[in-house]
Design a protein around this motif. Structure first.
Motif, PDB file in Angstrom:
ATOM      1  N   ILE A 230     -32.107 -13.197   6.696  1.00  0.00           N
ATOM      2  CA  ILE A 230     -32.320 -14.475   7.367  1.00  0.00           C
ATOM      3  C   ILE A 230     -32.256 -15.566   6.318  1.00  0.00           C
ATOM      4  O   ILE A 230     -33.104 -15.628   5.421  1.00  0.00           O
ATOM      5  CB  ILE A 230     -33.687 -14.525   8.090  1.00  0.00           C
ATOM      6  CG1 ILE A 230     -33.829 -13.352   9.069  1.00  0.00           C
ATOM      7  CG2 ILE A 230     -33.849 -15.852   8.826  1.00  0.00           C
ATOM      8  CD1 ILE A 230     -35.193 -13.273   9.719  1.00  0.00           C
ATOM      9  N   SER A 231     -31.223 -16.385   6.389  1.00  0.00           N
ATOM     10  CA  SER A 231     -31.040 -17.494   5.453  1.00  0.00           C
ATOM     11  C   SER A 231     -31.131 -17.035   4.003  1.00  0.00           C
ATOM     12  O   SER A 231     -31.810 -17.656   3.176  1.00  0.00           O
ATOM     13  CB  SER A 231     -32.084 -18.590   5.727  1.00  0.00           C
ATOM     14  OG  SER A 231     -31.775 -19.753   4.980  1.00  0.00           O
ATOM     15  N   GLY A 232     -30.465 -15.930   3.699  1.00  0.00           N
ATOM     16  CA  GLY A 232     -30.409 -15.436   2.333  1.00  0.00           C
ATOM     17  C   GLY A 232     -31.579 -14.584   1.903  1.00  0.00           C
ATOM     18  O   GLY A 232     -31.571 -14.022   0.802  1.00  0.00           O
ATOM     19  N   THR A 233     -32.610 -14.464   2.743  1.00  0.00           N
ATOM     20  CA  THR A 233     -33.784 -13.653   2.411  1.00  0.00           C
ATOM     21  C   THR A 233     -33.732 -12.340   3.180  1.00  0.00           C
ATOM     22  O   THR A 233     -33.519 -12.342   4.400  1.00  0.00           O
ATOM     23  CB  THR A 233     -35.092 -14.397   2.750  1.00  0.00           C
ATOM     24  OG1 THR A 233     -35.113 -15.646   2.058  1.00  0.00           O
ATOM     25  CG2 THR A 233     -36.305 -13.572   2.342  1.00  0.00           C
ATOM     26  N   LYS A 234     -33.911 -11.246   2.490  1.00  0.00           N
ATOM     27  CA  LYS A 234     -33.866  -9.928   3.123  1.00  0.00           C
ATOM     28  C   LYS A 234     -35.261  -9.506   3.569  1.00  0.00           C
ATOM     29  O   LYS A 234     -36.226  -9.603   2.810  1.00  0.00           O
ATOM     30  CB  LYS A 234     -33.286  -8.894   2.163  1.00  0.00           C
ATOM     31  CG  LYS A 234     -31.801  -9.091   1.879  1.00  0.00           C
ATOM     32  CD  LYS A 234     -31.245  -7.960   1.033  1.00  0.00           C
ATOM     33  CE  LYS A 234     -29.736  -8.121   0.821  1.00  0.00           C
ATOM     34  NZ  LYS A 234     -29.169  -7.011   0.028  1.00  0.00           N
TER      35      LYS A 234
END
Length: 483
Positions: A230-234
């Protein structure tokens, strides 16, 4: 003597008794079927509403829309690159673009009549992937010589056009709901059951973990112990949930603090989910919250029910209006027919009752005899009506006709604005969705008791007609008909 005479007379007049009982049975059966179907539709509507705001939620609190507030369109920006490499960007948006301070949750919880309150943050993530393709300049063949030699013998400008090139982008979106992991017994996630893995732990208030909806997991091939970005965060998937209604409130659930970080909305929520201490005081609690906490909109489940349309709503309206009035009309007609038939039967028994009075029977005893016969007919009609009604309700449940419930898009004020599917607050425009609900027709004990009461009432009404007629007979009437 009373019961002996009663049994003998009913046996002699089987056909008349069956006609009266059948008429009452029809009305009673219709009442049972309509009541059970209405109850099933109410449960179906509750199931639809639970998919929006969660089991046990009586109302939601969202931020009131400011005058002139509109929906902001998301803006995407891409860096210019010399090559044709793929470009990707995510945009995390608060659904509805309206948020409340997290302290509002405590303010709501302190209101009189509120049993519990919990905050949630509803987000929409839009992901854009694609690439720009560079075009190629192609010179016109007929203009090649002219481009080499221009006016005065000099080199001219090449003439032609750029062909190919352009851009190709895919836009995908999914919903994310930030849940308070310390209070998981209230809110939209309660309408889903964990079918794989586990739910959140109370200690995971800021952990990078997620629960995904089963349908979304199947579509994106996600599973427990895998990750969702989500938006570059895993985020590590710890569980898969299945919505009771078949349509989940959100695609992905994460801890509230993580959702606030993703949306850059620290200490903010879109919705406060409220459970009232007494279901009879919901309207009073709603008024208290609106009065004491300014700038909020309070929406109850009853308000949200008004936004549900489709065949479920249409059938529910028919059952509650046309169906009930029809059953009442049939029941009244059955009572009148039973009364008239009983009165007509008494008129054919003039010699019998006149003779009994001549032998010493008082008018009250004759009346009790007629009422007793009518009451037995009513009870027989009740038994038959209950049997037919239960059979009809069972048939509806066995067939389980599918009804559709369409949750219309709305601008907030009249809908349960804060739910993950509701959009987090007023001033937003949410897409409508359609749910398929299997209709059942549960029969409660109270409906059976009502049927028994109607049977007794029908017998008494019929007995009243016949008893009044019998009480007016005189012994002389019998003598006039002696041949």
């Amino acid at each position: 003597m009373f019961f002996t005479y009663l049994r003998r007379e009913l046996r002699r007049r089987r056909k008349a008794a069956l006609v009266v009982a059948s008429g009452l049975a029809l009305g009673i059966a219709l009442v049972i079927i309509v009541s059970s179907v209405s109850s099933g539709m109410t449960k179906a509507q509750d199931k639809v509403l639970e998919s929006l705001y969660g089991l046990g939620t009586d109302m939601t609190v969202t931020k009131a829309a400011a005058p002139g507030t509109g929906t902001t369109r998301p803006r995407f920006e891409f860096d210019a690159k010399d090559d044709d490499s793929t470009q990707s960007t995510d945009r995390v948006m608060v659904q509805g673009f309206q948020t409340l301070a997290a302290t509002t949750v405590d303010e709501v919880a302190d209101q009189s009549g509120v049993a519990d309150a919990v905050g949630g943050l509803s987000l929409t993530v839009m992901k854009v992937d694609g690439q720009f393709r560079r075009g190629e300049f192609k010179q016109d063949e007929g203009a090649q010589q002219d481009s080499r030699t221009g006016p005065g013998g000099g080199a001219g400008q090449p003439q032609g056009e750029v062909q190919g090139g352009g851009a190709s982008f895919d836009v995908n979106s999914f919903t994310v709901y930030g849940t308070d992991v310390t209070q998981q017994d209230l809110g939209p996630l309660t309408s889903s059951a964990i079918t794989k893995g586990r739910t959140f732990k109370a200690a995971e208030t800021d952990a990078k973990v997620a629960v995904v909806d089963a349908s979304y997991a199947k579509e994106k091939k996600l599973a427990v112990d895998k990750t969702v970005t989500i938006s570059g965060t895993k985020y590590t998937i710890i569980g898969v949930s299945t919505a009771d209604s078949g349509d989940a409130a959100a695609n992905v659930y994460v801890p509230l603090k993580q959702a606030q970080t993703l949306a850059d909305s620290k200490d903010e929520v879109t919705t406060v989910y409220v459970k009232a201490a007494d279901s009879q005081q919901i309207d009073a609690v709603k008024s208290a919250i609106q009065k004491n906490i300014s700038g909020t909109t309070v929406t109850t489940s009853a308000d949200l029910a008004d936004t549900v349309s489709g065949s479920l709503s249409t059938a529910s309206d028919l059952a509650s209006s046309v169906g009930k009035w029809l059953s009442i009309a049939v029941l009244i007609a059955a009572f009148l027919v039973a009364g008239l038939l009983t009165s007509s039967a008494v008129s054919r028994r003039v010699r019998e009752f006149g003779t009994l009075k001549a032998l010493g029977w008082k008018s009250g005893r004759v009346t009790r005899q007629v009422v007793g016969e009518a009451l037995v007919n009513g009870l027989m009609g009740g038994v038959l009506g209950i049997a037919v009604g239960l059979g009809g309700a069972y048939a509806v449940t066995a067939i389980s006709p599918t009804l559709t419930a369409q949750l219309d898009s709305s601008g907030g004020g009249g809908a349960m604005g804060g739910g993950p599917m509701g959009g987090g607050g007023p001033g937003r425009q949410t897409a409508s969705r359609t749910l398929d609900i299997a209709l059942t027709a549960p029969v409660s004990l109270s409906v059976i008791l009502i049927a028994v009461g109607l049977a007794v009432t029908g017998g008494l009404v019929a007995g009243a007609f016949g008893g009044w007629r019998a009480s007016r007979l005189r012994p002389a009437d019998a003598l006039r008909r002696v041949e």
